[in-house]
Enzyme design. Sequence first.
Site, short mmCIF file in Angstrom:
data_model
loop_
_atom_site.label_atom_id
_atom_site.label_comp_id
_atom_site.label_asym_id
_atom_site.label_seq_id
_atom_site.Cartn_x
_atom_site.Cartn_y
_atom_site.Cartn_z
N SER A 119 36.14 14.13 22.98
CA SER A 119 36.30 15.20 23.92
C SER A 119 37.32 15.01 24.93
O SER A 119 37.73 13.68 25.15
CB SER A 119 35.04 15.62 24.44
OG SER A 119 34.24 16.31 23.51
N1 SAH Z 1 31.04 13.41 22.41
C1 SAH Z 1 31.65 12.60 21.16
C2 SAH Z 1 31.99 13.26 19.92
C3 SAH Z 1 32.44 14.72 20.06
S1 SAH Z 1 32.76 15.29 18.35
C4 SAH Z 1 32.72 11.86 21.87
O1 SAH Z 1 33.55 12.55 22.99
O2 SAH Z 1 33.04 10.80 21.51
C5 SAH Z 1 31.38 15.86 17.82
C6 SAH Z 1 30.29 14.80 17.09
O3 SAH Z 1 29.40 15.41 16.55
C7 SAH Z 1 31.02 14.32 15.77
O4 SAH Z 1 31.18 12.62 16.00
C8 SAH Z 1 30.16 14.40 14.73
O5 SAH Z 1 30.43 13.87 13.76
C9 SAH Z 1 28.91 14.72 15.44
N2 SAH Z 1 27.85 15.79 14.88
C10 SAH Z 1 28.16 17.05 14.04
N3 SAH Z 1 27.21 17.39 13.60
C11 SAH Z 1 26.10 16.63 13.80
C12 SAH Z 1 24.78 16.38 13.39
N4 SAH Z 1 24.12 17.43 12.60
N5 SAH Z 1 24.02 15.50 13.63
C13 SAH Z 1 24.67 14.20 14.24
N6 SAH Z 1 26.16 14.36 14.87
C14 SAH Z 1 26.83 15.41 14.33
#
Ligand code: SAH
Length: 298
Positions: free
Chosen positions: A133
């Site tokens: 993000s």
């Molecule tokens: N906040 C993090 C990533 C944001 S992107 C950062 O800033 O680095 C959102 C993340 O959620 C992604 O890595 C995606 O793989 C994860 N995601 C999506 N659905 C998910 C689920 N059901 N369980 C675990 N992770 C999930």
Amino acid sequence: MEGPVCQVAWGCYVLLVISIGAHCAMSSDNLACPSTSDLRTQPVAALDKEGIGPAMMSIPMIACSTSLSEHHSGGSGTNKNKQMVEQLQRYGVISSKKVVEVMETIDRALFVPDGTPAYVDSPMAIGYNATISAPHMHATCLQLLEENLQPGMHALDVGSGTGYLTACFATMVGPQGRAIGVEHIPELVAASIKNIEKSAAASLLKGGSLAVHAGDGREGWPEHAPYDAIHVGAAAPEIPQPLIDQLKPGGRMVIPVGKIFQDLQVVDKNLDGSVSIRNETAVRYVPLTSRDAQLKGY
Ligand code: SAH
């Protein structure tokens, strides 16, 4: 002749504006849309959005070009990270001293893929249809959760991606507290652990107060529940019940909710167990979904 020429010029201008808007509107929080950085002019509330109408005007502008070029030319990461945090303060995104401290401590450059501009205020692709993000969104979520990230408290980061926020949470709650990341792409879990090992949160990982697990974050992480703070980094169509159940009375969850139109919701569990929910701001995140759906492109 002036009339038609003027009309054609106006038509081109309108088309240009629409095409920029459409491009940016289609990019989620988690897809970079660097062209909008230059259009961010108003220091108001942070929106993790790449430009739908008024939302675009609400995004604070963070210096891009200097940070970008110095990052690529190997300038001091620590200094550039500090400058990024200073910019977020200057534009009114961060008012909390603790959030300043933690964002200065955890260098964002250690969490973005090599060759990615680390200090630009934009989400960046990290592979697997996921992103890190934007800094202003990390700052906003840290600030919303600050009271629930005091030393000794327990935090859960669902969709922990790069591990950046998990590392920030762990730093805030300290070695007596606990910060758990849950991410459903195992490769991202492995990469995030490597990122954290390079960061100022490495000793917390080693000491066991910080951990990142592979799993479906919609189920939370019951083993260490209940949590004082829960952050969800992907948008849920509705708030998953297990996450509400795993929130401590007095605890707070910050979660983007919605499909195309999403709100960052602040969910407070009252001491009697009831829940109060308010919308903080409009946002655009990738979906909280199944691993298969994500890898297929949703
Ligand atoms: N906040 C993090 C990533 C944001 S992107 C950062 O800033 O680095 C959102 C993340 O959620 C992604 O890595 C995606 O793989 C994860 N995601 C999506 N659905 C998910 C689920 N059901 N369980 C675990 N992770 C999930």
